[in-house]
Design an enzyme around this catalytic site. Structure first.
Site, mmCIF file in Angstrom:
data_model
loop_
_atom_site.group_PDB
_atom_site.id
_atom_site.type_symbol
_atom_site.label_atom_id
_atom_site.label_comp_id
_atom_site.label_asym_id
_atom_site.label_seq_id
_atom_site.Cartn_x
_atom_site.Cartn_y
_atom_site.Cartn_z
ATOM 1 C CD GLU A 1 -2.744 6.267 5.687
ATOM 2 O OE1 GLU A 1 -3.017 4.739 5.124
ATOM 3 O OE2 GLU A 1 -2.071 6.631 6.214
ATOM 4 C CD GLU B 1 -11.949 2.547 7.028
ATOM 5 O OE1 GLU B 1 -11.145 3.099 7.180
ATOM 6 O OE2 GLU B 1 -11.596 1.461 6.694
ATOM 7 C CE LYS C 1 -3.066 2.358 3.296
ATOM 8 N NZ LYS C 1 -3.158 2.781 4.097
#
Lengths: 793, 793
Positions: A498, A507, A401
Site C-alpha cells: 500500500e 510516494e 480502503k
C-alpha cells in the site's frame, strides 16, 4: 491539528438605508439614544446577525459634489467656482467629515455593522479629476470606518459602460488596501450584467448613460448604470455574460490577490437554468451574497421563495459560508410570511444544500475532511521519513480502503488451487492493517499461506512484533528492512503493498515495488497490479494565495495534498466537438507490476531507474473563461481483477465510495494563466528521475481557435469573412520583386493572388472561414530539475 | 564608464562536415598532426574566424541507435535485443564515448571551434524512451565539449511536425543549462518553416515524415523534417509563418530566459520582401546566422550575392553582431569568386548596413550612444540629488538641444517690442548653458534684458559665479535656491527651464515649474510652453533579463533610461482598420505652463499637487505575434512657437534631428505577456502623487477579436459559421424552465430560438460572423503606491 468544525449557521444580514434611519428619527417612543442604535437594535431583534449601513449621508454627497464636480451648480459665477475649487483643494490636503455627513458617530453604533461605501463615488469615471477625488473620498471613508472598528466595507461596483476604466477602479482599490491595515474591502458586483436581459431591479434600474456629473445630480442613483438598455437578445454572447466576472478578475489580479479583498455577489439578476457559466464564481472569494426581496418570487401560498436557478446557485454556495445580505425584506413585497420569511427560507436552503448534508453525514469524505478544506499539506515522503504512529492510525481508520484490499486478496486467494499453500509478502506493512486483512481473506477463501511481512520503519516494526505476539503468531514471519535491500527466504506468489499516493506514483511506489519484485515468482502477481495518474486544470484564488504564502518562493513549484473546496475545475465535462481535446479529467500515465523485460543487476534490481520516467501531453477544452491556478491530480489503481481504488471524481463512487485516505494532489502554477471561453489548454507533465531523486515538472500553454488569418507581403489581411472586409486597392496577382530580379531558383513569396480568397472581392458573399489554433499564452516550466520539490529514493 | 566601442569586424565562421575531416585524412601531404588540425588550419588560412564542427562521428550514431532504438536491427533475436538493452542501461548509468565516436580529442583541435551537436538526436521525439535517451546523449556531448573548453554548442532544431513535443525539447535544454556551467547553447532554427514554400535547401530537404527510428537508419538525415511537403500556398497563414519563432519563444520561456541560451537563425528559406513579420527576431538573442551557399544567387557577373530580402534582413541584423556561419562555401556552387567571395560579400553588406554607417558617423545618436545600447540606467532625480559636474558636461555637449533653446528664446525675444527690456528667469541653470544661449539670442534679436539665474545645486552655483565673473558680468543676476522656495526681485516676462526627462514630466518639471510660475507676470510665458509623454509596447529578451538581474525584485517595477537596440516595437505602424486602435506610438498626456486657474496659497504655490495627476488608457494594434516585455517612453516639447524638442522615433528627425541628450524611457513588465498576431493591447498608465512623491503605475491587458460565441442554457455553441457547424438536435424555441414555473416577473433566460442564428440550420449557407473582442491576458499592476520607484518632491 485543531481546526474548526462546520458551523451550520450561515450569517444572515439585513441591508438598511438612510430612509430606515430617517424613519427611526421620527419614531414616537425611541428606546435607544440614537436612531442608528434604534434601527440596529430592531434588526438584531429580528434575528439578523449583521447590519449593512451606508456610512455617509446626503449632506456629504452634496458637499463633495459642490467641491469636486464643476457642473454641480449650473450658472455659478466665477467667484463661486473659485471658492468651490479652493474648498476642494483644502479638502484634498486634509480630507475630513462634518458630523452631519456620516450616519455613525459612536463606537457602539458600529457593532456588527458592515459599512456600505457611498455608492455615488465614481471610482471608474473617465474623468481623471473626478476619479482622483472619488479615490480621496474613499480613503477618507475607509479611514473613518477603521476609526469606528468596522471590519468590512462594501464598495460600489464598477460600471459596465465604463469598462475602459475598470483598471483605474482597481488601482484605486489597490491603493486603499495599502493605506489600510485590517479592514476588508468587498466589491459589490452583479453575477452578470443585468442589462443583458432588460430586467430592472431595485438595485439596478436601467438608466441611460449620462455624464458622470449628470448622474450625480439626479436623485439617489444606483452606481451601476448599464451600458445599453436597448440591446437585443441576439447579442447575448458568452463574453457579455462574463463581463462582471472579468471585471472582478481584473480587480482581484491588480490588487495582487490581496486576502482583504472579497466579493459581494449580487444575485438580483435572474440566473440561467444551467449554471456552467457561473461555476467560476466558486473559485473566487465570495464573502457576501446580496439578495433583495425583489429577487424572490411567491410560491403557491404566497410566501417568498427563490427561482430554481437561484436556489441551486445558493445551495451550491453555502459550502463557502457567505453572509447573505437581505435587502427590502421589510417592504412587504410578498403577501405571506412577513419580513422573517426571507431569512427562514434561506435557512431552509442551507439545510437542504447537498454539500451541507454531505458534511453532516458521518462516513463521508466531506464529513471526514472538515477543517481540511483548501488546506495545503506537503505530500508524505514515507520512503525518506519514518511515519509516526498517529499518521498510521489516521489512515487505518479508512473503512473502504482496507475492505477493498481484503476483497482483492480474497479473490486472488480464490484463484489459487484449494490445496496449495500460497506464499505472500506484505511489502511495507506499517503497523499491520494489511496483515490482518490478509489473514481474514485467507480464512474467508479457506486457503493456507505463509505471510512474510516486510517493514523498514523501526518504530512501526515494534508494533508489528507486538501484534505478532498477540494476534498473528506463527502465521506470519516478520522481516525488518527496506524492501529494495533485504532478502525474503523464498520467492512468493503474491506481493501486497500500500504505497500509493494521491497521484498514484508520487510516494515512489514504482521504485519500491521494483525492489520487491525480486521476491516474486515468475508468474507471481502484485496487488496492486497497476495504477494510473490523472489531471484536470483548476481555478482557485484561495489555493493560489495559500501556495504562495508558504515558507519561500518554492511554494509555487511544489505539489500539495489538499481537499478541494473553493475550487473550480476549468475543463468542460464533454470532449470538444472536433475531438482535439479529451474529457474533463485525463489520464497521464500508468505503472504496472511486476515490470516485464527489465534489465536487472545481479541482486535482481533494475540497472537504472530510466523505465520509471513518464510524460504526458494533455489537451483540455475550456468552455468558460477562467484563470488557471493549478492542476488537480488524482489516481486510480487496480488491486486485483475488478477490485480497485479510485479518487477520480467521476468514478470514485463506482469503484471505492467513501474512501477517505487520499485527498487530491494540487500542482500550483506560479503565474495565473487567463483562459478565455472556448479555448484549449495543453498541459505537459513529466515524471523524471536521477539516481537519487524523483520529481515532477509541469507546464501549460493556451490556444484559441480563430479564423485563419492570411498574410501578404506587407500587412496582415483580415480573416476571410471578417467584417468589414478590407480589400487592398492594389491589383491582385503582383509577382514578388524577387521574381523580377535574378532568381535562378525561381523563388517567389506570398503571391497576393494565391492568398486572397476570391470571395473577398465581393463584400456581399462570405465563405465559411477556415479555423486555426492560435497560441495565446503559457506558464513557465515548473520545478525544473526538481529544484523546489523532489522525492528521495 | 568603460564600455566597448563598435568593432566593425563581424565574425565569419565556416561550417565543416565529417566529410571535410575525412578528406583531410586522405590528404597526400598533411601539414598537421591530426585531420582536425588540418581542416581547422586551412579554414583559418581562408580568414574564417571560427569553425563549426560536428562533435560526434558516425560510429557514435551507430552505437547509440543500436542501444536505444528497438527497431534499429530488424529481425534481431531476443538475446541480441536483451544485450542491446543491457548495453543501454549500462550506458545510461555512466554515459561515455569511445575515442572513435568523437571528432576532437585534443585541446588544440578545439580552439575557436563551435560544436555542432549530433543532429540526429531526437529531443522532441513523441517516444518517451527515445527522448530520454537523446537527452542523456546531449548531456554527454555537452559534458565532453566543456571538457574540451568549447564555449558554444549549436543544438539540432525541434521539428515542426513534432510541435506537440517542443515543450519536452525545451525541458531537456533547461535541464542541460542547469547541468553545465559556462557553455552557451544555441538552438538552430529556420527563420520560418521552409516547407511552407516547398523550397528544398541543403540543410532542409523535404523529407516525408517517418518514424524516428526510420529517420535514424536512413543515410545522414537533416534533423528538421518538414510536416507536409504537399501543402499548398493557400494555407500560408500568419500562424504558420510564426511557427518557428513560436517554438523559440516556448523554448526561451521554459528555460527562463537563461542568458546562456541563444539562437542560430537559419536564413536558408527565401525571405518575404516585407520584413514586418520577421522583425520580432530583432528582440531575440540571435547569436549566429546560418547561411549555406545555396542561399546565395548569382549576380550578372556570376558572383554569389544574396536575394534582396535576405540582404535587407542581414543588414538590419548586423547591429546585433551575430556570427555569420557560411556552409558549403567550398562546393563551387557559383561560377565566379571562389570560396572567399561569400565572406567578402558579407563584409560588403556589413559596411553598407545603414545601422553600422550611422554608428560610424560622428554626431549621430547612434555614434554618441556606443556602449550604452540596451544598458539600463536609473533615471536622474535632479530635484533630490545634486548632479555632478561631469553629468552637466555630458549634457552640455548636445549641439542640437541648446541650438533649439537659443532659437526658441530668439523667436520669443523677437516677439517683444524692440525698445522694451525683457525680464527673463532661467529656472534651474545648472552650469549655465542656457544663460549663455540666452545672451546670444538677445544679441541676435537685438533686445535688452535682465536675466535672473536661479540654481539650487550649491556646487553648480560656484561654476555660475565663476562664469558671471568671467563671461556675463552684470547682464545676469544669480539667485541661489530652490525655485519653489526663493523669491525673484520682480515678476518676469519669460521663464526658461530645462527640466525635462525622457518621458517629459519624469524629472518633476511640472512640480518645479509650478513653483517658478510665481515669478511670471500674468501674461508671461514659459519656455518650454508644453510637453507630452508618449508610449509604445516593446519586446526585448535582453532588456527583460537586464531589468530582472538588477539589485532586487523591484528591478522590474522601475522605469529605466535606455538606448534601445535589441528591441522590437510590437505595435503596428498603421492604426487598425476599425479605428479602435491608435498609431504605433501614442500620446499619454500633456503638461502646459503656466498653469491657468490654479488655486494658490499666499506664497503663490498650488495648494495641492492634485492638478499634476494624469492617466492614460491606450489601445495598440499588434499585427504580428510577440512577447510584451515593457513600454518605450518618449517625450515631445514645444519650446516656443514652432521650435521644439522630440525623441519620438517618427518625428524627432523633423523636430530636433541628432539631439543626443535623451535616450528613451523603458517601463518593464514583471511577467512577459504573450500577444498573438492581430491582437489588441490596452495599456493603462497613471502619474500619481502624494505630498512627498510622484510615481508612475502601469498595467496592460490583451484582447483578440473573434467571431461572437452565442450561448444557450447548457453549452457554448460554436461561433456562427464555424466549421463544422454543430447543431444541437433538440428543437429550437424551448422556453426556459423558469417560464413553466411561477414567475410573476415573466423572466426568461437564454431562449434558444433567439440565440441560434437561422443560418446555422443549414450547413451550406454561412453568414458573415459578428466579431467581438475577447480578453486573453493581462499583467499585474506595476509599482503600486510607488513602492518600487518614485520621484522625491
Amino acid at each position: 491539528m485543531s481546526v474548526p468544525r462546520w458551523d451550520l449557521s450561515t450569517t444572515i444580514a439585513t441591508s438598511l438605508t438612510l430612509e430606515d434611519i430617517a424613519d427611526a428619527t421620527l419614531a414616537p417612543e425611541p428606546q435607544h439614544e440614537t436612531p442608528v442604535l434604534q434601527v440596529v437594535s430592531e434588526a438584531f431583534s429580528k434575528e439578523y446577525e449583521a447590519i449593512c449601513l451606508p456610512l455617509t449621508t446626503e449632506a456629504w454627497k452634496q458637499r463633495w459634489s459642490l467641491m469636486c464636480l464643476e457642473s454641480s451648480v449650473p450658472g455659478a459665477s466665477e467667484e463661486e467656482k473659485e471658492a468651490a475649487e479652493r474648498a476642494a483643494e483644502t479638502w484634498r490636503l486634509r480630507p475630513s467629515f462634518l458630523k452631519e455627513e456620516v450616519t455613525i458617530t459612536r463606537l457602539d453604533e458600529a457593532e456588527r455593522v458592515i459599512a456600505m461605501v457611498s455608492e455615488w463615488l465614481e471610482l471608474d469615471s473617465p474623468d481623471d479629476g473626478i476619479r482622483t477625488d472619488a479615490e480621496t473620498a474613499l480613503q477618507q471613508e475607509l479611514s473613518y470606518a477603521s476609526y469606528l472598528n468596522i471590519h468590512t466595507a462594501i464598495l460600489p461596483p464598477p460600471r459596465i459602460r465604463n469598462r475602459d476604466y475598470v483598471a483605474s477602479y482597481a488601482r484605486a482599490i489597490s491603493s486603499c488596501l495599502r493605506s489600510t491595515s485590517y479592514i476588508t474591502l468587498s466589491v459589490r458586483l452583479p453575477i452578470y450584467d443585468p442589462s443583458l436581459f432588460q430586467r430592472s431591479s431595485a438595485l439596478y434600474p436601467t438608466v441611460h448613460p449620462g455624464s458622470p456629473s449628470q448622474s450625480l445630480k439626479s436623485p439617489p442613483t444606483p452606481a451601476l448604470v448599464v451600458s445599453d438598455a436597448n440591446q437585443d437578445r441576439q447579442q447575448t454572447s458568452e463574453t457579455s455574460l462574463n463581463a462582471t466576472w472579468e471585471m472582478w478578475d481584473l480587480i482581484r489580479s491588480m490588487c495582487d490577490y490581496n486576502p482583504r479583498l472579497t466579493l459581494t455577489l449580487d444575485l438580483s439578476p435572474a440566473l440561467p437554468t444551467s449554471l456552467g457559466v457561473l461555476s467560476k464564481w466558486a473559485a473566487e472569494s465570495v464573502r457576501h451574497i446580496f439578495l433583495p426581496a425583489s429577487t424572490f418570487i411567491a410560491n403557491m401560498k404566497g410566501y417568498p421563495v427563490l427561482p430554481k436557478p437561484t436556489q441551486a446557485f445558493l445551495k451550491g454556495s453555502m459550502i463557502h459560508r457567505p453572509t447573505i445580505i437581505l435587502a427590502d425584506a421589510n417592504a412587504q413585497k410578498h403577501a405571506r410570511g412577513g419580513e422573517r420569511a426571507y431569512a427562514q427560507y434561506i435557512r431552509h436552503l442551507e439545510k437542504t444544500s447537498p454539500h451541507i448534508q454531505a458534511v453532516q453525514k458521518p462516513g463521508t469524505v466531506e464529513n471526514f475532511a472538515q477543517g481540511y478544506q483548501d488546506f495545503l499539506q506537503a505530500p508524505l515522503q514515507p520512503l525518506m521519513d519514518n511515519l509516526p504512529s498517529q499518521t498510521y492510525q489516521t489512515f487505518e481508520r479508512d473503512p473502504v480502503k482496507y475492505a477493498q484490499y481484503e476483497e482483492a486478496m480474497y479473490k486472488a486467494f480464490l484463484d489459487r488451487p484449494p490445496d496449495s499453500t500460497t506464499l505472500v509478502c506484505i511489502a511495507g506493512a506499517g503497523r499491520g492493517p494489511l496483515v490482518a486483512r490478509c489473514l481474514t481473506a485467507l480464512e474467508r477463501a479457506n486457503r493456507q499461506a505463509t505471510v512474510y511481512v516486510v517493514e523498514k520503519n523501526p518504530n512501526a516494526f515494534v508494533t508489528l512484533q507486538r501484534r505478532q505476539d498477540r494476534e498473528w503468531g506463527t502465521k506470519v514471519r516478520l522481516i525488518f528492512g527496506d524492501m529494495r535491500a533485504i532478502d525474503v527466504p523464498e520467492k512468493v506468489d503474491i506481493v501486497v503493498s500500500e504505497l500509493l499516493g494521491s497521484f498514484g506514483d508520487n510516494e515512489l511506489s514504482p521504485e519500491c515495488l521494483d525492489g520487491a519484485m525480486r521476491f516474486l515468482k515468475p508468474e507471481g502477481i502484485s496487488i496492486p497490479s497497476s495504477y494510473t495518474a490523472h489531471l484536470a486544470p483548476l481555478s482557485s484564488s484561495k489555493l493560489y494565495n495559500e501556495a504562495r504564502s508558504g515558507r519561500d518562493e518554492k511554494g509555487l513549484e511544489t505539489p500539495y495534498v489538499v481537499m478541494f473546496q473553493a475550487v473550480n475545475i476549468l475543463s468542460g465535462t464533454k470532449s470538444s466537438a472536433d475531438g482535439r481535446c479529451g474529457p474533463q479529467i485525463q489520464e497521464c500515465w500508468e505503472f504496472e507490476h511486476p515490470l516485464r523485460e527489465a534489465v536487472l543487476d545481479p541482486r535482481g534490481l533494475p540497472l537504472s531507474n530510466n523505465h520509471n520516467v513518464r510524460s504526458a501531453k494533455l489537451r483540455f477544452y475550456i468552455p468558460h473563461a477562467g484563470v488557471l491556478h493549478g492542476l488537480a491530480g488524482y489516481f486510480e489503481a487496480v488491486l486485483y481483477g475488478n477490485v480497485g481504488l479510485s479518487i477520480h471524481p467521476q468514478r470514485k463512487d463506482q469503484i471505492s465510495k467513501d474512501m477517505l485516505s487520499w485527498f487530491p494532489l494540487f500542482f500550483p502554477f506560479k503565474e495565473p494563466l487567463y483562459l478565455p471561453s472556448d479555448s484549449e489548454l495543453q498541459v505537459s507533465i513529466w515524471r523524471l528521475t536521477n539516481d537519487k531523486q524523483v520529481w515532477y515538472e509541469w507546464h501549460a500553454e493556451s490556444f484559441l481557435s480563430i479564423p485563419k488569418r492570411l498574410t501578404d507581403n506587407d500587412e496582415l489581411l483580415r480573416p476571410v469573412g471578417k467584417s468589414p472586409p478590407s480589400i487592398p486597392n492594389s491589383p491582385s496577382g503582383i509577382a514578388s520583386p524577387l521574381m523580377d530580379s535574378q532568381d535562378p531558383l525561381g523563388l517567389s513569396f506570398f503571391r497576393r493572388s494565391s492568398l486572397i480568397a476570391p470571395s473577398l472581392s465581393s463584400s456581399l458573399s462570405y465563405h465559411e472561414p477556415e479555423y486555426e489554433s492560435v497560441k495565446i499564452g503559457h506558464t513557465s516550466l515548473h520545478n525544473p530539475g526538481g529544484r523546489s520539490s523532489w522525492l528521495g529514493l
